[in-house]
Write a protein that holds these residues in place. Structure first.
Motif, mmCIF file in Angstrom:
data_model
loop_
_atom_site.group_PDB
_atom_site.id
_atom_site.type_symbol
_atom_site.label_atom_id
_atom_site.label_comp_id
_atom_site.label_asym_id
_atom_site.label_seq_id
_atom_site.Cartn_x
_atom_site.Cartn_y
_atom_site.Cartn_z
ATOM 1 N N PRO A 390 0.796 -1.227 0.000
ATOM 2 C CA PRO A 390 0.000 0.000 0.000
ATOM 3 C C PRO A 390 0.825 1.271 0.000
ATOM 4 C CG PRO A 390 -0.027 -1.027 2.168
ATOM 5 C CD PRO A 390 0.617 -2.006 1.245
ATOM 6 N N GLY A 394 0.962 5.777 -5.525
ATOM 7 C CA GLY A 394 -0.303 6.482 -5.359
ATOM 8 C C GLY A 394 -0.211 7.713 -4.491
ATOM 9 N N ASN A 397 4.691 9.153 1.214
ATOM 10 C CA ASN A 397 4.550 8.976 2.658
ATOM 11 C C ASN A 397 5.554 9.872 3.385
ATOM 12 O OD1 ASN A 397 3.445 7.888 4.947
ATOM 13 N ND2 ASN A 397 4.696 6.038 4.916
ATOM 14 N N GLN A 432 -1.072 -3.316 -5.564
ATOM 15 C CA GLN A 432 -1.202 -2.642 -4.273
ATOM 16 C C GLN A 432 -1.328 -3.641 -3.130
ATOM 17 O OE1 GLN A 432 -4.157 0.466 -4.139
ATOM 18 N NE2 GLN A 432 -4.303 0.399 -1.917
ATOM 19 N N ALA A 434 -3.174 -4.208 -0.639
ATOM 20 C CA ALA A 434 -4.080 -3.851 0.457
ATOM 21 C C ALA A 434 -4.071 -2.345 0.635
ATOM 22 C CB ALA A 434 -3.659 -4.539 1.753
ATOM 23 N N GLU A 435 -5.106 -1.828 1.285
ATOM 24 C CA GLU A 435 -5.099 -0.434 1.695
ATOM 25 C C GLU A 435 -4.359 -0.328 3.022
ATOM 26 O OE1 GLU A 435 -5.913 2.187 0.260
ATOM 27 O OE2 GLU A 435 -7.482 1.784 -1.232
ATOM 28 N N ARG A 436 -3.676 0.760 3.231
ATOM 29 C CA ARG A 436 -2.900 0.912 4.465
ATOM 30 C C ARG A 436 -3.787 0.898 5.702
ATOM 31 N NH1 ARG A 436 -1.421 7.399 3.819
ATOM 32 N NH2 ARG A 436 -3.083 7.817 2.343
ATOM 33 N N TRP A 437 -5.020 1.392 5.597
ATOM 34 C CA TRP A 437 -5.898 1.531 6.765
ATOM 35 C C TRP A 437 -6.951 0.426 6.890
ATOM 36 C CZ3 TRP A 437 -5.902 5.498 2.948
ATOM 37 C CH2 TRP A 437 -6.894 5.336 1.981
ATOM 38 N N SER A 438 -6.849 -0.622 6.091
ATOM 39 C CA SER A 438 -7.913 -1.631 6.031
ATOM 40 C C SER A 438 -7.385 -3.032 6.325
ATOM 41 C CB SER A 438 -8.565 -1.612 4.645
ATOM 42 O OG SER A 438 -9.495 -2.658 4.500
ATOM 43 N N ASP A 440 -8.949 -5.518 4.829
ATOM 44 C CA ASP A 440 -9.453 -6.220 3.643
ATOM 45 C C ASP A 440 -8.296 -6.888 2.896
ATOM 46 O OD1 ASP A 440 -10.844 -7.113 1.461
ATOM 47 O OD2 ASP A 440 -11.122 -5.131 0.570
ATOM 48 N N TRP A 464 2.037 5.587 8.564
ATOM 49 C CA TRP A 464 1.832 6.761 7.707
ATOM 50 C C TRP A 464 1.312 7.927 8.535
ATOM 51 C CZ3 TRP A 464 -1.674 2.874 8.169
ATOM 52 C CH2 TRP A 464 -3.010 3.214 8.413
ATOM 53 N N GLN A 494 -1.534 -5.337 6.476
ATOM 54 C CA GLN A 494 -0.163 -5.238 5.973
ATOM 55 C C GLN A 494 0.718 -6.407 6.402
ATOM 56 O OE1 GLN A 494 1.684 -1.151 5.587
ATOM 57 N NE2 GLN A 494 0.112 -0.669 7.081
#
Length: 686
Positions: A390, A394, A397, A432, A434-438, A440, A464, A494
């Motif tokens: 992540p 995009g 950081n 990617q 995964a999302e950094r905050w998820s 999922d 982050w 992560q």
């Protein structure tokens, strides 16, 4: 014959306008209450539209005219124009015409859009390269001065020993946060710090003294916390007895934003909202200027003087200190100086700044492990590389203290790796994951596929922060000012992503600057720097660790029962693609006095087939303290001699009577590439 006598104009001007007059005389001519509070450019400029508010300017300048903060997400011209408006107003509409200090942040870049962004201060410490950091400071200073900013709220020299804590031209530096702010209880921002006089002097004050006194800083910022129960903003012992009486500091101290309000509201030294009490506590302790972000308690100064509560001499003393800084910066002679607009792009974030950002990023990245000699990568034998995670693309950081939307410019890890492989046949496969905050994990299959069809994988994960606007609006983040974590584990999916990549069997950085992606690509082929976390105080530390094995087996110990209290990596540790041998350590003296300099000389040889960089570290016991280092580049098979000076005066201790002394003793000099990897020893006597 007639003669005309020509008089030098400054002799006819008021004393404060005469650059030849002693600074003390110029200050006495200018004592003014308005110097003791900081305003904000947002009072007269809409940061979203740039619209000017003349009434707002007049109201702000009624009592907040000593300095004003300009860290707003506006374009360069808007910033320069609104600074000029305020300075001209002061020059033309006040009796004495005292110009203001123009303040903004500068801990890793001038806080304005499209200025150069360097990596975070804790990363800079891992570069082990003071000359490079000095160049960074010069660039930040130049960029600020280009747009009329003359006082940067940097550097940060707090000793970072609590890693859960989320928070280093004639432009005045502001050393912060004075002092001992970096080890708060539970790692919580602004929380109390516990310690005594010896801990303060031994651990926390040395860096401040070097920055403030040795480097001649022209301003100091206080802190939010309390130390040993005394709030920093009202600590007479720290701000007056040590900083001024003992060290001889002559310039001004400014509170942190809103810190004065905390004296009553949080530290409970008085009733909430008692502005008179706050003013008496802070001003008499030695806190000269009240920063914005609070109630502007110093407005009560006139009534406190009038009713006899506050001695006018204390106010005169406080006012004299920011005036001292203004004279030292040449502000009275050049209140409106700026670079021509045609030169701005040549002075701000120019090619030199970009290259410096890239070099600092590269020098700050630490290689912790190397398996099977995978690195350095060779594009000639590599067919494909996976870049996943992540944090890979995009956004940048950077960490906090950058302006709004800065994260959308810069070189991401994916950008940098692609650029490094331009002109080669190596294919880059990105996902990617995964999302950094998820939590999922739906992106895992794509990431695993990208890795499985590649020769090697670069996985980019971590913590982050946010830019200044998003951070204070409450966007999710895991580090940054007022954002603290309970542990250092990866967030969300992560860690599982990393495990999934490892399970494929494929071989596999601090907040970067704007060239961070290029730097990451650089170090995949060259690296040599070290960790800079440090905690080696003497004491009865027994270690009998236990362990929990992956198969469920438990081995019970005592320190700790099922864990090891020792750091996973010692201070100064870092892997390299090269190997080095140390030999023939010699000292210039075997007997010395407390005022002597002893020079250590040692031979260092690169025993590998790869050119490399080594950080040669010198530790002195019995206190086991780093007292010198040198970062050197050594060609494959080459040997050089490294010299590191030892200043005996720096080897003192605070004795049982709380006096600093260099004791008569044997001092053992140890040289190596980490605190636990000592390659050579020698000693001298004092």
């Amino acid at each position: 014959m007639q003669y005309i006598l020509l008089l030098d104009c400054p002799l006819l001007a008021p004393i404060y306008k005469n650059p030849r007059a002693p600074i003390g005389d110029r200050i006495a001519d200018l004592l003014s209450l308005g110097q003791l509070m900081q305003g904000d450019m947002a009072n007269w400029m809409n940061s979203e539209t740039g619209e000017f508010n003349a009434t707002g300017l007049e109201v702000s300048m009624e009592y907040k005219r000593g300095a004003f903060y300009v860290g707003q997400p506006v374009d360069w011209e808007c910033l320069a124009v609104n600074i000029e408006r305020a300075q001209k107003w002061l020059l033309e509409n006040t009796t004495l015409g005292i110009p203001a200090l123009i303040q903004t942040e500068g801990i890793h870049g001038f806080l304005i859009g499209n200025a150069a962004i360097f990596n975070s201060p804790i990363g800079l410490g891992c570069s082990w390269d003071p000359p490079l950091i000095e160049k960074m400071a010069e660039v930040i200073s130049r960029e600020a001065a280009t747009l009329r900013v003359n006082n940067l709220l940097a550097p940060v020299v707090d000793v970072a020993r609590e890693l859960r804590f989320g928070r280093s031209r004639k432009v005045a530096a502001t050393v912060k946060h004075f002092a001992a702010f970096g080890t708060p209880e539970q790692g919580l921002n602004t929380a109390p710090v516990h310690g005594g006089e010896r801990e303060m002097r031994r651990t926390n004050l040395p860096a401040f003294k070097k920055s403030i006194i040795d480097a001649d800083a022209w301003s100091v910022m206080g802190a939010y916390h309390s130390y040993d129960g005394v709030p920093a903003a009202a600590d007479y012992h720290l701000l007056t007895e040590i900083l001024r009486d003992e060290w001889g500091y002559k310039n001004y101290v400014i509170s942190n934003a809103g810190a004065s309000d905390k004296l009553c509201n949080d530290h409970a030294l008085c009733e909430r909202g008692d502005m008179r009490a706050v003013t008496m506590l802070a001003l008499t302790a030695g806190n000269d200027v009240e920063m914005g972000g609070g109630s502007f308690n110093y407005r009560k100064i006139p009534e406190l003087i009038e009713d006899g509560t506050l001695d006018l001499a204390i106010v005169d003393r406080a006012v004299s200190r920011p005036l001292t800084t203004k004279f030292k910066t040449g502000l009275f002679e050049n209140p409106l100086v700026t670079a021509p607009k045609s030169q701005w792009t040549k002075l701000i974030n120019n090619a030199e700044a970009k290259e410096l950002a890239r070099k600092l990023d590269r020098e700050s990245i630490v290689l912790l492990e190397k398996y099977n000699n995978l690195l350095p990568l060779n594009p000639k034998t590599l067919k494909s590389i996976a870049v996943v995670g992540p944090m890979a693309h995009g956004f940048m950081n950077y960490g906090d203290y950058v302006v709004y939307n800065s994260q959308y410019r810069g070189v991401t890890p994916l950008d940098g790796i692609k650029s490094a492989l331009t002109g080669t046949s190596v294919k880059v496969n990105y996902a990617q994951g995964a999302e950094r905050w998820s939590s999922d994990k739906s992106g895992f299959p794509a990431a695993i596929y990208a890795v499985e069809k590649s020769d090697v994988a670069v996985v980019v994960v971590g913590t982050w922060s946010r830019d200044q606007t998003e951070l204070w609006r409450g966007f999710n983040a895991t580090t940054g000012e007022h954002v603290d974590v309970h542990n250092l584990k990866l967030v969300g999916a992560q860690a599982d992503l990393v495990r999934a990549i490892i399970d494929t069997g494929k071989p596999q950085q601090f907040y970067p600057g704007e060239q961070g992606g290029n730097a990451l690509a650089d170090i995949l082929s060259d690296i040599g720097t070290r960790l800079s976390y440090y905690d080696y105080l003497k004491g009865a530390r027994y270690v009998d660790p236990g362990k929990q094995y992956s198969n469920g087996t438990l081995v019970f110990g005592h320190q700790f029962v099922l864990e090891d209290p020792r750091p996973l990596y010692p201070f100064g540790y870092g892997e390299s693609f090269s190997t080095f041998d140390y030999s023939d350590l010699k000292l210039s003296k075997t007997n010395a006095t407390a005022t002597d300099k002893v020079v250590a000389k040692i031979k260092v040889k690169n025993t590998s087939k790869v050119d490399g960089t080594e950080v040669v570290q010198l530790v002195v016991t019995p206190n086991k303290e780093l007292k010198g280092f040198k970062k050197v580049k050594i060609g494959a098979g080459k040997q050089i001699q490294v010299e590191i000076p030892i200043y005996v005066a720096d080897l003192g201790v605070w004795n049982l009577m709380n006096k600093y002394v260099v004791e008569k003793a044997e001092f053992i000099v140890q040289v190596g590439n980490s605190s636990e990897s000592i390659q050579a020893r020698a000693s001298f006597w004092v």
